[in-house]
Write an enzyme that holds these catalytic residues in place. Structure first.
Site, PDB file in Angstrom:
ATOM      1  N   ASN A  87       0.877  -1.174   0.000  1.00 55.49           N
ATOM      2  CA  ASN A  87       0.000   0.000   0.000  1.00 55.49           C
ATOM      3  C   ASN A  87       0.910   1.218   0.000  1.00 55.49           C
ATOM      4  O   ASN A  87       1.534   1.530   1.003  1.00 55.49           O
ATOM      5  CB  ASN A  87      -0.889  -0.016   1.254  1.00 55.49           C
ATOM      6  CG  ASN A  87      -1.669   1.288   1.401  1.00 55.49           C
ATOM      7  OD1 ASN A  87      -1.810   2.044   0.454  1.00 55.49           O
ATOM      8  ND2 ASN A  87      -2.181   1.536   2.601  1.00 55.49           N
ATOM      9  N   TRP A  88       0.997   1.850  -1.152  1.00 53.47           N
ATOM     10  CA  TRP A  88       1.940   2.974  -1.289  1.00 53.47           C
ATOM     11  C   TRP A  88       1.450   4.236  -0.589  1.00 53.47           C
ATOM     12  O   TRP A  88       2.199   5.182  -0.437  1.00 53.47           O
ATOM     13  CB  TRP A  88       2.173   3.267  -2.772  1.00 53.47           C
ATOM     14  CG  TRP A  88       3.032   2.255  -3.483  1.00 53.47           C
ATOM     15  CD1 TRP A  88       3.414   1.018  -3.020  1.00 53.47           C
ATOM     16  CD2 TRP A  88       3.628   2.403  -4.776  1.00 53.47           C
ATOM     17  NE1 TRP A  88       4.202   0.392  -3.952  1.00 53.47           N
ATOM     18  CE2 TRP A  88       4.352   1.218  -5.041  1.00 53.47           C
ATOM     19  CE3 TRP A  88       3.614   3.405  -5.734  1.00 53.47           C
ATOM     20  CZ2 TRP A  88       5.064   1.021  -6.224  1.00 53.47           C
ATOM     21  CZ3 TRP A  88       4.321   3.217  -6.922  1.00 53.47           C
ATOM     22  CH2 TRP A  88       5.043   2.040  -7.153  1.00 53.47           C
ATOM     23  N   LYS A  89       0.186   4.287  -0.251  1.00 47.66           N
ATOM     24  CA  LYS A  89      -0.415   5.477   0.371  1.00 47.66           C
ATOM     25  C   LYS A  89      -0.202   6.699  -0.543  1.00 47.66           C
ATOM     26  O   LYS A  89      -0.201   6.550  -1.753  1.00 47.66           O
ATOM     27  CB  LYS A  89       0.151   5.703   1.767  1.00 47.66           C
ATOM     28  CG  LYS A  89       0.142   4.430   2.620  1.00 47.66           C
ATOM     29  CD  LYS A  89       0.349   4.690   4.063  1.00 47.66           C
ATOM     30  CE  LYS A  89       0.466   3.374   4.803  1.00 47.66           C
ATOM     31  NZ  LYS A  89       0.217   3.493   6.221  1.00 47.66           N
ATOM     32  N   HIS A 119      -9.539   1.453   4.341  1.00 47.78           N
ATOM     33  CA  HIS A 119      -8.302   1.533   5.116  1.00 47.78           C
ATOM     34  C   HIS A 119      -8.535   2.454   6.317  1.00 47.78           C
ATOM     35  O   HIS A 119      -9.299   3.417   6.222  1.00 47.78           O
ATOM     36  CB  HIS A 119      -7.179   2.079   4.219  1.00 47.78           C
ATOM     37  CG  HIS A 119      -5.829   1.959   4.856  1.00 47.78           C
ATOM     38  ND1 HIS A 119      -5.382   2.855   5.794  1.00 47.78           N
ATOM     39  CD2 HIS A 119      -4.837   1.045   4.710  1.00 47.78           C
ATOM     40  CE1 HIS A 119      -4.168   2.494   6.188  1.00 47.78           C
ATOM     41  NE2 HIS A 119      -3.813   1.396   5.543  1.00 47.78           N
ATOM     42  N   GLY A 138       2.647  -1.342   4.248  1.00 47.08           N
ATOM     43  CA  GLY A 138       2.758   0.082   3.937  1.00 47.08           C
ATOM     44  C   GLY A 138       4.208   0.483   3.715  1.00 47.08           C
ATOM     45  O   GLY A 138       4.769   0.285   2.631  1.00 47.08           O
ATOM     46  N   GLY A 139       4.825   1.034   4.747  1.00 49.82           N
ATOM     47  CA  GLY A 139       6.172   1.600   4.642  1.00 49.82           C
ATOM     48  C   GLY A 139       7.181   0.713   3.935  1.00 49.82           C
ATOM     49  O   GLY A 139       7.913   1.169   3.046  1.00 49.82           O
ATOM     50  N   GLU A 178      -6.869   4.758   7.525  1.00 56.28           N
ATOM     51  CA  GLU A 178      -6.587   6.176   7.252  1.00 56.28           C
ATOM     52  C   GLU A 178      -7.757   6.829   6.531  1.00 56.28           C
ATOM     53  O   GLU A 178      -8.059   8.002   6.754  1.00 56.28           O
ATOM     54  CB  GLU A 178      -5.281   6.300   6.439  1.00 56.28           C
ATOM     55  CG  GLU A 178      -4.065   5.996   7.304  1.00 56.28           C
ATOM     56  CD  GLU A 178      -2.870   5.436   6.558  1.00 56.28           C
ATOM     57  OE1 GLU A 178      -2.823   5.551   5.318  1.00 56.28           O
ATOM     58  OE2 GLU A 178      -1.984   4.871   7.229  1.00 56.28           O
ATOM     59  N   GLU A 184      -5.870  -5.092  10.129  1.00 59.34           N
ATOM     60  CA  GLU A 184      -4.808  -4.129  10.421  1.00 59.34           C
ATOM     61  C   GLU A 184      -5.096  -3.409  11.737  1.00 59.34           C
ATOM     62  O   GLU A 184      -5.854  -2.425  11.754  1.00 59.34           O
ATOM     63  CB  GLU A 184      -4.723  -3.092   9.309  1.00 59.34           C
ATOM     64  CG  GLU A 184      -4.409  -3.661   7.951  1.00 59.34           C
ATOM     65  CD  GLU A 184      -3.777  -2.621   7.046  1.00 59.34           C
ATOM     66  OE1 GLU A 184      -2.646  -2.849   6.615  1.00 59.34           O
ATOM     67  OE2 GLU A 184      -4.393  -1.567   6.812  1.00 59.34           O
ATOM     68  N   SER A 205       2.981  -2.598  10.165  1.00 58.51           N
ATOM     69  CA  SER A 205       4.429  -2.634  10.381  1.00 58.51           C
ATOM     70  C   SER A 205       5.068  -3.981  10.033  1.00 58.51           C
ATOM     71  O   SER A 205       6.011  -4.408  10.690  1.00 58.51           O
ATOM     72  CB  SER A 205       4.769  -2.237  11.822  1.00 58.51           C
ATOM     73  OG  SER A 205       4.346  -0.920  12.084  1.00 58.51           O
ATOM     74  N   GLY A 225       2.113   1.862  10.690  1.00 57.44           N
ATOM     75  CA  GLY A 225       3.084   2.948  10.580  1.00 57.44           C
ATOM     76  C   GLY A 225       3.783   3.291  11.890  1.00 57.44           C
ATOM     77  O   GLY A 225       4.421   4.337  12.013  1.00 57.44           O
TER      78      GLY A 225
END
Ligand code: PEP
Length: 250
Positions: free
Chosen positions: A10-12, A95, A234-235, A97, A167, A213, A173
């Site tokens: 997930n590149w966000k 998601h 993600g990251g 976010e 999640e 994470s 994150g």
């Protein structure tokens, strides 16, 4: 039949179109694993160059969001037909976010899930508890509610093909990964909930990812759990580490 793992990045809100192409070229040789479906969920503006850049590779391109109407006066939104026309097969829905910053609710998640299926796009349906909910011992109740609403009016065949991403919000994150036991416990509870709503066959077929994470070091143990069918990352999906995560079993 054993479920095939699905590992998605997930590149966000990261990577311009040209940076996206560059990152794909770097990651392409690193994310080859015949046991895994590999998916990069990218910002809407990156979708078209990304679909072009992954041609001939095992990487699929997904979207990070989608609107629940077919088309019309919804300035700034992306429609399901736009996604399918661009070559998208998966879309992240709900998601945390998007729930937190863009007021998505279980009800809008359900509308988006239904619309994605209508267009033949597989939704990756996100759920997860806050730290307070975990500390209050209501995690499973909360997740069951999210799942039950997300799947309202979804047919058994559709549900069997869906992906759920568990999640925990406190792990996204933050570098704080859930323990393997915590992740497996909730993913099993989600599968049990799907069995209650539908039946054992649908529950055995649906794929459930863990996200929060995930790193090259935590991935092997997490993905070896009986109810964890891969990850939403993600990251670490923006770095070469993603290659190690995809090749967690090598
Ligand atoms: C995510 O965005 O879905 C996620 C899990 O992020 P991270 O891996 O950075 O925690």
């Amino acid at each position: 039949m054993p479920r095939r793992k699905i590992i998605a990045g997930n590149w966000k809100m990261n990577m311009t179109p040209s940076e996206a192409v560059e990152l794909i070229e770097t990651l392409k040789p690193l994310v080859v694993n015949e046991d895994v479906d590999v998916l990069f969920c990218v910002p809407a503006i990156d979708i078209i160059p990304a679909v072009e850049a992954v041609k001939g590779s095992n990487i699929m391109i997904g979207a990070e969001n989608m609107y629940f109407e077919d088309k019309g006066a919804f300035t700034g939104e992306i429609s399901p037909a736009m996604l399918t026309d661009a070559g998208v097969k998966y879309v992240i829905i709900g998601h945390s976010e998007r729930r937190e910053y863009f007021a998505e609710t279980d009800e809008t998640v359900n509308k988006k899930v239904l619309k994605a299926f209508e267009y033949g796009i597989t939704p990756i349906i996100c759920c997860g508890e806050t730290l307070t909910q975990r500390e209050q011992g209501v995690t499973i109740d909360f997740i069951r509610q999210q799942i039950k609403i997300a799947f309202l009016n979804v047919t058994p065949d559709q549900a069997a093909s869906a992906v759920i991403a568990y999640e925990p919000i406190w792990a996204i994150g933050t570098g704080k990964v859930a323990t393997t036991q915590q992740a497996q416990e909730v993913c099993k509870a989600i599968r049990d909930c799907i069995a209650e709503i539908y039946d054992d066959a649908v529950a055995a077929s649906i794929r459930i990812q863990y996200g929060g994470s995930v790193s090259a070091s935590s991935a092997p143990e997490l993905f070896a759990q009986p109810d964890i069918d891969g990850g939403l990352v993600g990251g670490a999906s923006l770095k070469a580490d993603f290659g190690q995560i995809v090749c967690y079993n090598k």
